[in-house]
Design a protein around this motif. Sequence first.
Motif, PDB file in Angstrom:
ATOM      1  N   VAL A   1       0.866  -1.068  -0.098  1.00  0.00           N
ATOM      2  CA  VAL A   1      -0.007  -0.074  -0.042  1.00  0.00           C
ATOM      3  C   VAL A   1       0.932   1.064   0.017  1.00  0.00           C
ATOM      4  O   VAL A   1       1.866   1.332   0.767  1.00  0.00           O
ATOM      5  CB  VAL A   1      -0.769  -0.240   1.220  1.00  0.00           C
ATOM      6  N   ASP A   2       0.606   2.415  -0.856  1.00  0.00           N
ATOM      7  CA  ASP A   2       1.213   3.567  -0.819  1.00  0.00           C
ATOM      8  C   ASP A   2       0.056   4.115   0.088  1.00  0.00           C
ATOM      9  O   ASP A   2      -0.796   4.564  -0.399  1.00  0.00           O
ATOM     10  CB  ASP A   2       1.152   4.189  -2.127  1.00  0.00           C
ATOM     11  N   LEU A   3       0.534   4.775   1.299  1.00  0.00           N
ATOM     12  CA  LEU A   3      -0.228   5.289   2.253  1.00  0.00           C
ATOM     13  C   LEU A   3      -0.738   6.779   1.672  1.00  0.00           C
ATOM     14  O   LEU A   3      -1.802   7.040   1.910  1.00  0.00           O
ATOM     15  CB  LEU A   3       0.609   5.692   3.558  1.00  0.00           C
ATOM     16  N   GLN A   4       0.249   7.402   0.929  1.00  0.00           N
ATOM     17  CA  GLN A   4      -0.349   8.992   0.441  1.00  0.00           C
ATOM     18  C   GLN A   4      -1.398   8.450  -0.386  1.00  0.00           C
ATOM     19  O   GLN A   4      -2.176   9.326  -0.476  1.00  0.00           O
ATOM     20  CB  GLN A   4       0.777   9.480  -0.126  1.00  0.00           C
ATOM     21  N   SER A   5      -1.278   7.738  -1.498  1.00  0.00           N
ATOM     22  CA  SER A   5      -2.553   7.277  -2.491  1.00  0.00           C
ATOM     23  C   SER A   5      -3.735   6.897  -1.780  1.00  0.00           C
ATOM     24  O   SER A   5      -4.908   7.353  -2.102  1.00  0.00           O
ATOM     25  CB  SER A   5      -1.834   6.144  -3.321  1.00  0.00           C
ATOM     26  N   ALA A   6      -3.521   5.787  -0.616  1.00  0.00           N
ATOM     27  CA  ALA A   6      -4.506   5.416   0.191  1.00  0.00           C
ATOM     28  C   ALA A   6      -5.336   6.779   0.788  1.00  0.00           C
ATOM     29  O   ALA A   6      -6.645   6.731   0.829  1.00  0.00           O
ATOM     30  CB  ALA A   6      -4.144   4.476   1.095  1.00  0.00           C
ATOM     31  N   LEU A   7      -4.489   7.688   1.294  1.00  0.00           N
ATOM     32  CA  LEU A   7      -5.213   8.747   2.322  1.00  0.00           C
ATOM     33  C   LEU A   7      -5.990   9.541   0.935  1.00  0.00           C
ATOM     34  O   LEU A   7      -6.939  10.000   1.196  1.00  0.00           O
ATOM     35  CB  LEU A   7      -3.919   9.274   2.822  1.00  0.00           C
ATOM     36  N   ASN A   8      -5.336   9.783   0.052  1.00  0.00           N
ATOM     37  CA  ASN A   8      -5.823  10.630  -1.265  1.00  0.00           C
ATOM     38  C   ASN A   8      -7.191   9.981  -1.427  1.00  0.00           C
ATOM     39  O   ASN A   8      -8.246  10.648  -1.760  1.00  0.00           O
ATOM     40  CB  ASN A   8      -4.964  10.863  -2.419  1.00  0.00           C
ATOM     41  N   ASP A   9      -7.127   8.821  -1.745  1.00  0.00           N
ATOM     42  CA  ASP A   9      -8.288   8.167  -2.096  1.00  0.00           C
ATOM     43  C   ASP A   9      -9.424   8.250  -1.161  1.00  0.00           C
ATOM     44  O   ASP A   9     -10.865   8.329  -1.533  1.00  0.00           O
ATOM     45  CB  ASP A   9      -8.036   6.641  -2.674  1.00  0.00           C
ATOM     46  N   PHE A  10      -9.306   8.029  -0.097  1.00  0.00           N
ATOM     47  CA  PHE A  10     -10.104   8.133   1.171  1.00  0.00           C
ATOM     48  C   PHE A  10     -10.674   9.443   1.061  1.00  0.00           C
ATOM     49  O   PHE A  10     -12.046   9.720   1.303  1.00  0.00           O
ATOM     50  CB  PHE A  10      -9.519   7.790   2.449  1.00  0.00           C
ATOM     51  N   LEU A  11      -9.948  10.532   1.165  1.00  0.00           N
ATOM     52  CA  LEU A  11     -10.496  12.003   1.178  1.00  0.00           C
ATOM     53  C   LEU A  11     -11.393  12.307   0.017  1.00  0.00           C
ATOM     54  O   LEU A  11     -12.208  12.870   0.199  1.00  0.00           O
ATOM     55  CB  LEU A  11      -9.350  13.048   1.130  1.00  0.00           C
ATOM     56  N   GLU A  12     -11.019  11.636  -0.977  1.00  0.00           N
ATOM     57  CA  GLU A  12     -11.771  11.958  -2.284  1.00  0.00           C
ATOM     58  C   GLU A  12     -13.363  11.259  -2.133  1.00  0.00           C
ATOM     59  O   GLU A  12     -14.318  11.926  -2.547  1.00  0.00           O
ATOM     60  CB  GLU A  12     -11.300  11.274  -3.524  1.00  0.00           C
ATOM     61  N   ARG A  13     -13.320  10.134  -1.623  1.00  0.00           N
ATOM     62  CA  ARG A  13     -14.641   9.644  -1.214  1.00  0.00           C
ATOM     63  C   ARG A  13     -15.445  10.330  -0.246  1.00  0.00           C
ATOM     64  O   ARG A  13     -16.521  10.326  -0.075  1.00  0.00           O
ATOM     65  CB  ARG A  13     -14.354   8.289  -0.691  1.00  0.00           C
ATOM     66  N   GLN A  14     -14.690  11.240   0.708  1.00  0.00           N
ATOM     67  CA  GLN A  14     -15.337  12.080   1.588  1.00  0.00           C
ATOM     68  C   GLN A  14     -15.652  13.576   1.272  1.00  0.00           C
ATOM     69  O   GLN A  14     -16.333  14.145   2.057  1.00  0.00           O
ATOM     70  CB  GLN A  14     -14.532  11.970   2.922  1.00  0.00           C
ATOM     71  N   PHE A  15     -15.578  13.790   0.086  1.00  0.00           N
ATOM     72  CA  PHE A  15     -15.778  15.196  -0.248  1.00  0.00           C
ATOM     73  C   PHE A  15     -17.150  15.514  -0.344  1.00  0.00           C
ATOM     74  O   PHE A  15     -17.880  14.578  -0.748  1.00  0.00           O
ATOM     75  CB  PHE A  15     -15.086  15.409  -1.851  1.00  0.00           C
ATOM     76  N   ASP A  16     -17.290  16.566   0.129  1.00  0.00           N
ATOM     77  CA  ASP A  16     -18.797  17.156   0.170  1.00  0.00           C
ATOM     78  C   ASP A  16     -19.340  16.550   1.514  1.00  0.00           C
ATOM     79  O   ASP A  16     -20.768  16.619   1.620  1.00  0.00           O
ATOM     80  CB  ASP A  16     -19.604  17.105  -1.168  1.00  0.00           C
ATOM     81  N   VAL A  17     -18.963  15.363   1.647  1.00  0.00           N
ATOM     82  CA  VAL A  17     -19.695  14.367   3.037  1.00  0.00           C
ATOM     83  C   VAL A  17     -19.117  15.042   4.371  1.00  0.00           C
ATOM     84  O   VAL A  17     -19.761  15.743   5.068  1.00  0.00           O
ATOM     85  CB  VAL A  17     -19.552  12.970   2.842  1.00  0.00           C
ATOM     86  N   LEU A  18     -17.639  14.872   4.341  1.00  0.00           N
ATOM     87  CA  LEU A  18     -17.099  15.129   5.742  1.00  0.00           C
ATOM     88  C   LEU A  18     -15.707  16.219   5.192  1.00  0.00           C
ATOM     89  O   LEU A  18     -15.413  16.978   6.229  1.00  0.00           O
ATOM     90  CB  LEU A  18     -16.381  14.050   6.337  1.00  0.00           C
ATOM     91  N   VAL A  19     -15.471  16.420   4.071  1.00  0.00           N
ATOM     92  CA  VAL A  19     -14.342  17.039   3.488  1.00  0.00           C
ATOM     93  C   VAL A  19     -14.727  18.091   2.575  1.00  0.00           C
ATOM     94  O   VAL A  19     -15.364  17.601   1.569  1.00  0.00           O
ATOM     95  CB  VAL A  19     -13.138  16.275   2.879  1.00  0.00           C
TER      96      VAL A  19
END
Length: 497
Positions: free
Chosen positions: A320-338
């Motif tokens: 796992v590339d942590l930065q990519s994983a974090l970026n993907d997670f935040l994209e899924r949270q846009f307009d919901v929590l981010v």
Amino acid sequence: MNLRYCEKNRVRGTTESKMTSLPISDVQAALAGLIGQANVYADPADKARYETGARYGDGKAALVVRPGSAAEVAAVVRYCVDTGTPLIAQGANTGLVAASTPDASGTQVVLSLERLRGEIAIDRANRTATVGAGVTLQELNDKLAEHGLCFPIDLGANPSLGGMIATNTGGSRLIRYGDVRHNLLGIEVVLADPPGQVLDLMSGLRKNNTGYDLKQFFVGVSGAGGIITRAVVQVHPLPRQTATALIVPTSQEAVLELLIALESEFGDFLTAYEGMSSSTVQSVIDHVPGVANPFAPEPIPDYCLLVELAATSSREVLGVDLQSALNDFLERQFDVLVANAVLDGGPDLWKIRHSISESIRHQGKLIAFDIAVPRSSMVDFQTTARRMLEADFPWLRLFDFGHWADGGTHFNIVWPHDATPAYDTDTVEKLRLAIYDLVVRQFGGSFSAEHGVGPYNERFYHRYASPEAQVLSGKIQQAIDPRHALGQVHFGPSPKP
């Protein structure tokens, strides 16, 4: 000049003293005979840097002594306790509650631990380090880095290990690694009773269920009862990959929901979750060279969160590339929590966080609060406290930041230099009581989350600690140090006048 010796007798929250007089030259000569004349400072210029605290605690020392070994610390303690000499242990002097600086009387001897260094012994197999109390956090981590290890207590200052243990420091990565107490395996401590006795608790064991864990009596009590001279600490592998992001939540309520989601998604990879208000970030940009608005060209948001993930395994091993994983997670949270995010800012984002305390000193007179409430109460506390400030102290400015992941926050308030009304100590005391009553009595929190208890905030300990806890704490302190020869805080009950 005579040095006034005292045997402390605490009454009604003050120190009454049984005094005798002795020429200071006699005291200086006696201590010089124990540790060498070069390590006893009497000249005001030599003493100056030991007399001023990092934030509070400007005082005047009778002498400064700098022993170079546990045996010399023991000799100084024995002499001072036997003669009733007020003695204060001091590490790197980075504390914020005046526990390691002398008062204004000019009668106290400061015992500096800066020469207690020696070799930093690293046991890679046991993953421990044995250090002198005078070794600084940066020195230890520089040495550990050669072995791929670290002592991950992340602080804005560079304290000594002895001081970190005495105050039980926490820092920005407590959610992952715990505080000093969680990483402490053994200590060597010079006792006040019997005066100068060296207690060797230098175990490197992680499992030792054989009665009282005696070292804990000396953790987080700011030097009460004993002076720590060496320690064995648990150390950790250096991260092989990290990921960072500066996140704008969609609302204040989303801050906690995002934390829960990150913990559910990434588990122990989450190492930091730091909140910063817009005024705090703007202060850094305005006053710290080389720091720009990370959200430019957009304005600084009302609130943002510095998130860090870390892993001790490489991308190849972990898969796992942590930065990519974090970026993907935040994209899924846009307009919901981010609402927005700056990705992969690394050291630049951490520079903002670590520069806050420095920057807000330019804003006016600082009124600092180091507090904690249960995580579930953080939103309600922040909302209630802000409304109270706006209603009752509208001329003050809030620069809050801190560790949402562990419920801690530095709820720092500034009284601007040009504010009306002018700075007033009675009003500051009213503000402190209002904030602390809110934290402790309404939200079940702590008035001192990280900095410990010292002369600066001892009165709040007696206000908020339960009577039962104060009685038991007083019995423990009395058993360890019946003359109250070491430490500047009385943990037993303080009768009201």
